[in-house]
Design a protein around this motif. Structure first.
Motif, short mmCIF file in Angstrom:
data_model
loop_
_atom_site.label_atom_id
_atom_site.label_comp_id
_atom_site.label_asym_id
_atom_site.label_seq_id
_atom_site.Cartn_x
_atom_site.Cartn_y
_atom_site.Cartn_z
N ASN A 94 -99.55 -88.22 17.33
CA ASN A 94 -100.10 -87.19 16.41
C ASN A 94 -99.06 -86.32 15.44
OD1 ASN A 94 -102.97 -87.55 16.85
ND2 ASN A 94 -102.81 -86.05 18.67
N ILE A 95 -98.04 -86.65 15.71
CA ILE A 95 -96.86 -85.91 14.86
C ILE A 95 -96.72 -86.34 13.78
CG2 ILE A 95 -94.23 -85.18 14.54
CD1 ILE A 95 -94.43 -84.91 17.95
N LEU A 96 -97.01 -85.81 12.64
CA LEU A 96 -97.00 -86.19 11.07
C LEU A 96 -95.74 -86.18 10.37
CD1 LEU A 96 -100.02 -83.44 10.20
CD2 LEU A 96 -100.20 -85.90 10.86
N ALA A 97 -94.82 -85.38 10.78
CA ALA A 97 -93.49 -85.50 9.93
C ALA A 97 -92.45 -84.75 10.69
CB ALA A 97 -93.49 -84.94 8.50
N VAL A 98 -91.03 -85.07 10.42
CA VAL A 98 -89.86 -84.14 10.83
C VAL A 98 -89.39 -83.34 9.69
CG1 VAL A 98 -87.84 -84.57 12.26
CG2 VAL A 98 -89.67 -85.89 12.88
N GLN A 99 -89.10 -82.28 10.03
CA GLN A 99 -88.60 -81.44 8.73
C GLN A 99 -86.89 -81.77 8.97
OE1 GLN A 99 -89.33 -77.29 8.85
NE2 GLN A 99 -88.10 -76.76 7.08
N LYS A 152 -96.60 -76.37 12.61
CA LYS A 152 -95.22 -76.33 12.56
C LYS A 152 -94.78 -76.11 14.36
CE LYS A 152 -91.57 -75.76 9.55
NZ LYS A 152 -90.91 -74.76 8.53
N GLY A 153 -93.90 -76.97 14.61
CA GLY A 153 -93.23 -76.74 16.15
C GLY A 153 -92.04 -77.42 16.29
N VAL A 154 -91.16 -76.92 17.45
CA VAL A 154 -90.02 -77.29 17.63
C VAL A 154 -90.09 -78.37 18.99
CG1 VAL A 154 -87.43 -77.05 18.36
CG2 VAL A 154 -88.81 -75.68 16.66
N GLU A 192 -87.68 -91.75 16.10
CA GLU A 192 -87.33 -90.90 15.03
C GLU A 192 -87.55 -89.46 15.71
OE1 GLU A 192 -89.98 -91.90 12.06
OE2 GLU A 192 -88.65 -93.69 11.45
N LEU A 193 -87.71 -89.11 17.01
CA LEU A 193 -88.13 -87.95 17.43
C LEU A 193 -87.01 -87.59 18.67
CD1 LEU A 193 -91.84 -87.77 17.80
CD2 LEU A 193 -90.37 -86.96 15.84
N LYS A 194 -86.37 -86.37 18.26
CA LYS A 194 -85.42 -85.66 19.35
C LYS A 194 -85.74 -84.46 19.92
CE LYS A 194 -81.83 -88.94 17.72
NZ LYS A 194 -80.65 -89.19 17.42
N VAL A 195 -85.38 -83.92 21.00
CA VAL A 195 -85.42 -82.62 21.22
C VAL A 195 -84.73 -81.91 20.22
CG1 VAL A 195 -84.72 -81.02 23.08
CG2 VAL A 195 -85.66 -83.13 23.91
N GLY A 196 -85.31 -80.48 19.90
CA GLY A 196 -84.55 -79.86 18.75
C GLY A 196 -85.35 -80.03 17.49
N HIS A 197 -85.78 -81.25 17.28
CA HIS A 197 -86.59 -81.27 15.83
C HIS A 197 -87.60 -80.34 15.52
CE1 HIS A 197 -84.98 -85.89 14.93
NE2 HIS A 197 -84.21 -85.03 14.77
N GLY A 209 -94.88 -90.26 29.70
CA GLY A 209 -95.05 -91.47 28.68
C GLY A 209 -94.72 -90.95 27.11
N GLY A 210 -95.60 -91.10 26.40
CA GLY A 210 -95.64 -90.83 24.93
C GLY A 210 -95.99 -89.41 24.45
N MET A 211 -95.87 -88.31 25.44
CA MET A 211 -96.15 -87.02 25.33
C MET A 211 -95.03 -86.36 24.63
SD MET A 211 -99.36 -87.12 25.60
CE MET A 211 -100.10 -85.34 25.72
N VAL A 212 -95.25 -85.17 23.80
CA VAL A 212 -94.16 -84.62 23.56
C VAL A 212 -94.45 -82.87 23.71
CG1 VAL A 212 -92.92 -83.62 21.28
CG2 VAL A 212 -93.42 -86.04 21.65
#
Length: 98
Positions: A92-97, A38-40, A60-65, A6-9
């Motif tokens: 729950n992800i706040l931002a992408v670096q 912080k995490g990848v 807006e999210l991809k593997v490696g971000h 689902g919507g899990m990362v």
């Protein structure tokens, strides 16, 4: 390998150890642990399902971000090789670096 649903990362945490400032002051790891973590992104689910059954992809999210997430969010899990990860909902992800 662990496959989120689902919507899990699935995140690999980026551990922050003691940090030394430019002037030589050592900031302890316990102080650095305050605030967002912080995490990848290692793996992602396909997205959440709406009431019609349609899959809404995770935007807006991809593997490696590299991403920021709140302290105490998600669930710590371990794969069959003993490697530790964090399973967190994409909401729950706040931002992408960048």
């Amino acid at each position: 390998m662990i496959k989120p649903l689902g919507g899990m990362v699935l995140l690999e945490k980026i551990e922050t150890g003691d940090k030394t400032t430019a002037t030589g002051l050592v900031i302890s790891a316990s102080f650095m642990e305050q605030g967002p973590k912080k995490g990848v992104i290692v793996a992602m689910g396909n997205g959440e399902q709406n009431y019609k059954g349609d899959i809404i992809p995770i935007p807006e999210l991809k593997v490696g971000h590299t991403v920021f997430y709140p302290d105490h969010a998600g669930t710590d899990i371990e794969d069959e090789d003993g490697k530790k990860y964090l399973l967190i909902t994409s909401k729950n992800i706040l931002a992408v670096q960048q």
